[in-house]
Design an enzyme around this catalytic site. Structure first.
Site, PDB file in Angstrom:
ATOM      1  N   PRO A  11       0.792  -1.232   0.000  1.00  0.00           N
ATOM      2  CA  PRO A  11       0.000   0.000   0.000  1.00  0.00           C
ATOM      3  C   PRO A  11       0.827   1.287   0.000  1.00  0.00           C
ATOM      4  O   PRO A  11       1.859   1.371   0.659  1.00  0.00           O
ATOM      5  CB  PRO A  11      -0.817  -0.107   1.296  1.00  0.00           C
ATOM      6  CG  PRO A  11      -0.087  -1.083   2.150  1.00  0.00           C
ATOM      7  CD  PRO A  11       0.544  -2.055   1.191  1.00  0.00           C
ATOM      8  N   ASN A  12       0.331   2.230  -0.767  1.00  0.00           N
ATOM      9  CA  ASN A  12       0.864   3.592  -0.883  1.00  0.00           C
ATOM     10  C   ASN A  12       2.166   3.693  -1.688  1.00  0.00           C
ATOM     11  O   ASN A  12       2.643   4.793  -1.941  1.00  0.00           O
ATOM     12  CB  ASN A  12       1.052   4.241   0.508  1.00  0.00           C
ATOM     13  CG  ASN A  12      -0.256   4.316   1.261  1.00  0.00           C
ATOM     14  OD1 ASN A  12      -1.224   4.870   0.747  1.00  0.00           O
ATOM     15  ND2 ASN A  12      -0.319   3.738   2.453  1.00  0.00           N
ATOM     16  N   ARG A  19       5.403  10.904  -2.519  1.00  0.00           N
ATOM     17  CA  ARG A  19       5.090  10.550  -1.130  1.00  0.00           C
ATOM     18  C   ARG A  19       6.334  10.705  -0.245  1.00  0.00           C
ATOM     19  O   ARG A  19       7.334   9.991  -0.437  1.00  0.00           O
ATOM     20  CB  ARG A  19       4.629   9.088  -1.088  1.00  0.00           C
ATOM     21  CG  ARG A  19       4.392   8.561   0.300  1.00  0.00           C
ATOM     22  CD  ARG A  19       4.261   7.049   0.316  1.00  0.00           C
ATOM     23  NE  ARG A  19       4.033   6.569   1.659  1.00  0.00           N
ATOM     24  CZ  ARG A  19       4.270   5.334   2.075  1.00  0.00           C
ATOM     25  NH1 ARG A  19       4.732   4.434   1.225  1.00  0.00           N
ATOM     26  NH2 ARG A  19       4.032   4.994   3.310  1.00  0.00           N
ATOM     27  N   ASN A  75       8.026  -5.776  -1.030  1.00  0.00           N
ATOM     28  CA  ASN A  75       7.943  -4.617  -0.149  1.00  0.00           C
ATOM     29  C   ASN A  75       6.473  -4.519   0.262  1.00  0.00           C
ATOM     30  O   ASN A  75       5.647  -3.972  -0.478  1.00  0.00           O
ATOM     31  CB  ASN A  75       8.409  -3.334  -0.844  1.00  0.00           C
ATOM     32  CG  ASN A  75       8.411  -2.154   0.126  1.00  0.00           C
ATOM     33  OD1 ASN A  75       7.878  -2.246   1.240  1.00  0.00           O
ATOM     34  ND2 ASN A  75       8.993  -1.039  -0.292  1.00  0.00           N
ATOM     35  N   ALA A  78       3.221  -0.932   4.750  1.00  0.00           N
ATOM     36  CA  ALA A  78       2.686  -0.954   6.124  1.00  0.00           C
ATOM     37  C   ALA A  78       2.166  -2.330   6.534  1.00  0.00           C
ATOM     38  O   ALA A  78       2.152  -2.652   7.734  1.00  0.00           O
ATOM     39  CB  ALA A  78       1.592   0.091   6.265  1.00  0.00           C
ATOM     40  N   HIS A  81       4.055  -4.658   9.003  1.00  0.00           N
ATOM     41  CA  HIS A  81       3.984  -4.525  10.462  1.00  0.00           C
ATOM     42  C   HIS A  81       2.652  -5.003  11.040  1.00  0.00           C
ATOM     43  O   HIS A  81       2.460  -4.941  12.249  1.00  0.00           O
ATOM     44  CB  HIS A  81       4.220  -3.053  10.850  1.00  0.00           C
ATOM     45  CG  HIS A  81       5.332  -2.405  10.076  1.00  0.00           C
ATOM     46  ND1 HIS A  81       6.642  -2.833  10.165  1.00  0.00           N
ATOM     47  CD2 HIS A  81       5.343  -1.384   9.167  1.00  0.00           C
ATOM     48  CE1 HIS A  81       7.400  -2.101   9.357  1.00  0.00           C
ATOM     49  NE2 HIS A  81       6.629  -1.209   8.740  1.00  0.00           N
ATOM     50  N   ASP A  88       1.515 -15.852   6.664  1.00  0.00           N
ATOM     51  CA  ASP A  88       1.037 -17.216   6.392  1.00  0.00           C
ATOM     52  C   ASP A  88       1.165 -17.568   4.908  1.00  0.00           C
ATOM     53  O   ASP A  88       1.486 -18.717   4.567  1.00  0.00           O
ATOM     54  CB  ASP A  88      -0.425 -17.370   6.830  1.00  0.00           C
ATOM     55  CG  ASP A  88      -0.580 -17.419   8.344  1.00  0.00           C
ATOM     56  OD1 ASP A  88       0.454 -17.466   9.057  1.00  0.00           O
ATOM     57  OD2 ASP A  88      -1.732 -17.406   8.819  1.00  0.00           O
ATOM     58  N   SER A 103      13.245   2.593   3.143  1.00  0.00           N
ATOM     59  CA  SER A 103      13.776   3.295   4.312  1.00  0.00           C
ATOM     60  C   SER A 103      14.363   2.291   5.299  1.00  0.00           C
ATOM     61  O   SER A 103      14.061   1.094   5.245  1.00  0.00           O
ATOM     62  CB  SER A 103      12.652   4.092   4.987  1.00  0.00           C
ATOM     63  OG  SER A 103      11.641   3.218   5.468  1.00  0.00           O
ATOM     64  N   ARG A 108      13.396   4.281  12.461  1.00  0.00           N
ATOM     65  CA  ARG A 108      12.146   5.044  12.443  1.00  0.00           C
ATOM     66  C   ARG A 108      11.282   4.686  13.659  1.00  0.00           C
ATOM     67  O   ARG A 108      11.794   4.177  14.650  1.00  0.00           O
ATOM     68  CB  ARG A 108      11.418   4.783  11.111  1.00  0.00           C
ATOM     69  CG  ARG A 108      12.266   5.188   9.894  1.00  0.00           C
ATOM     70  CD  ARG A 108      11.522   4.970   8.605  1.00  0.00           C
ATOM     71  NE  ARG A 108      10.315   5.782   8.540  1.00  0.00           N
ATOM     72  CZ  ARG A 108       9.312   5.580   7.694  1.00  0.00           C
ATOM     73  NH1 ARG A 108       9.394   4.595   6.810  1.00  0.00           N
ATOM     74  NH2 ARG A 108       8.243   6.347   7.710  1.00  0.00           N
ATOM     75  N   ARG A 112       7.456   0.345  13.518  1.00  0.00           N
ATOM     76  CA  ARG A 112       7.993  -0.201  12.259  1.00  0.00           C
ATOM     77  C   ARG A 112       9.110  -1.211  12.509  1.00  0.00           C
ATOM     78  O   ARG A 112       9.671  -1.789  11.584  1.00  0.00           O
ATOM     79  CB  ARG A 112       8.525   0.928  11.365  1.00  0.00           C
ATOM     80  CG  ARG A 112       7.445   1.875  10.900  1.00  0.00           C
ATOM     81  CD  ARG A 112       8.006   2.904   9.918  1.00  0.00           C
ATOM     82  NE  ARG A 112       7.163   4.082   9.897  1.00  0.00           N
ATOM     83  CZ  ARG A 112       6.063   4.217   9.155  1.00  0.00           C
ATOM     84  NH1 ARG A 112       5.675   3.251   8.354  1.00  0.00           N
ATOM     85  NH2 ARG A 112       5.348   5.325   9.215  1.00  0.00           N
TER      86      ARG A 112
HETATM   87  C1  DQA Z   1       8.309   0.850   3.703  1.00  0.00           C
HETATM   88  C2  DQA Z   1       8.417   1.022   5.219  1.00  0.00           C
HETATM   89  C3  DQA Z   1       7.081   0.817   5.900  1.00  0.00           C
HETATM   90  O1  DQA Z   1       7.199   0.994   7.302  1.00  0.00           O
HETATM   91  C4  DQA Z   1       6.078   1.831   5.374  1.00  0.00           C
HETATM   92  O2  DQA Z   1       4.797   1.586   5.936  1.00  0.00           O
HETATM   93  C5  DQA Z   1       6.008   1.883   3.903  1.00  0.00           C
HETATM   94  C6  DQA Z   1       7.223   1.730   3.109  1.00  0.00           C
HETATM   95  C7  DQA Z   1       9.628   1.191   2.979  1.00  0.00           C
HETATM   96  O3  DQA Z   1       9.771   0.800   1.833  1.00  0.00           O
HETATM   97  O4  DQA Z   1      10.490   1.869   3.556  1.00  0.00           O
HETATM   98  O5  DQA Z   1       4.948   2.135   3.323  1.00  0.00           O
HETATM   99  O6  DQA Z   1       8.020  -0.515   3.435  1.00  0.00           O
END
Ligand code: DQA
Length: 147
Positions: A11-12, A19, A75, A78, A81, A88, A103, A108, A112
């Site tokens: 996500p995102n 972002r 990747n 979020a 976490h 699973d 990151s 952080r 995380r």
């Molecule tokens: C992330 C790190 C995660 O904690 C965060 O929620 C992300 C991106 C990263 O690529 O650094 O969305 O996976």
């Protein structure tokens, strides 16, 4: 036929580029796809690169990649976490999974620091920005060479 790697993004990550660039860099996800694909091709591997904001879709893709791919770069953003479902799904397949984060999640927020993915992944690469995807491709290529 070239062996295939699935690169699955959570996500995102579709918003990369705009972002929180101080945290995630200025490269867009499609630029990361280009970078990853080039690196994979240099090892004679092909790439199936995807992104979803939906947890269940990532579960479906992990199950599919478990049947159709030689390695997986994940990747989970979020969901890393929070998601026992992703844990699973990885535990249920034999294809090796490399967990990637742009990151350094350990530098952080405390929430995380825990990953539901790491204990079922072959390894974790975090803190190297988009280059982490390239490093993950190299890791999978060398694993496939050794096997
Ligand atoms: C992330 C790190 C995660 O904690 C965060 O929620 C992300 C991106 C990263 O690529 O650094 O969305 O996976």
């Amino acid at each position: 036929m070239a062996k295939k790697i699935a690169v699955l993004n959570g996500p995102n990550l579709n918003l990369l580029g705009t972002r929180e660039p101080d945290t995630y860099g200025t490269m867009s996800l499609s630029e990361i796809e280009t970078l990853t694909t080039k690196q994979a091709e240099s090892h004679g591997l092909s790439v199936d690169f995807r992104q979803s904001n939906v947890e269940g879709e990532l579960v479906n893709w992990l199950q599919d990649a478990g049947k159709n791919c030689s390695g997986i770069i994940l990747n989970a953003a979020a969901y890393t976490h929070t998601s026992i479902a992703l844990h699973d799904a990885i535990a249920a397949i034999d294809t090796p999974v490399i967990e990637v984060h742009l990151s350094n999640v350990f530098a952080r927020e405390e929430y995380r620091h825990h990953s539901f993915i790491s204990d079922v992944a072959v390894g974790v690469i975090c803190g190297f920005g988009a280059n982490g995807y390239v490093l993950a491709v190299d890791a999978i290529a060398s694993m496939l060479r050794d096997n």
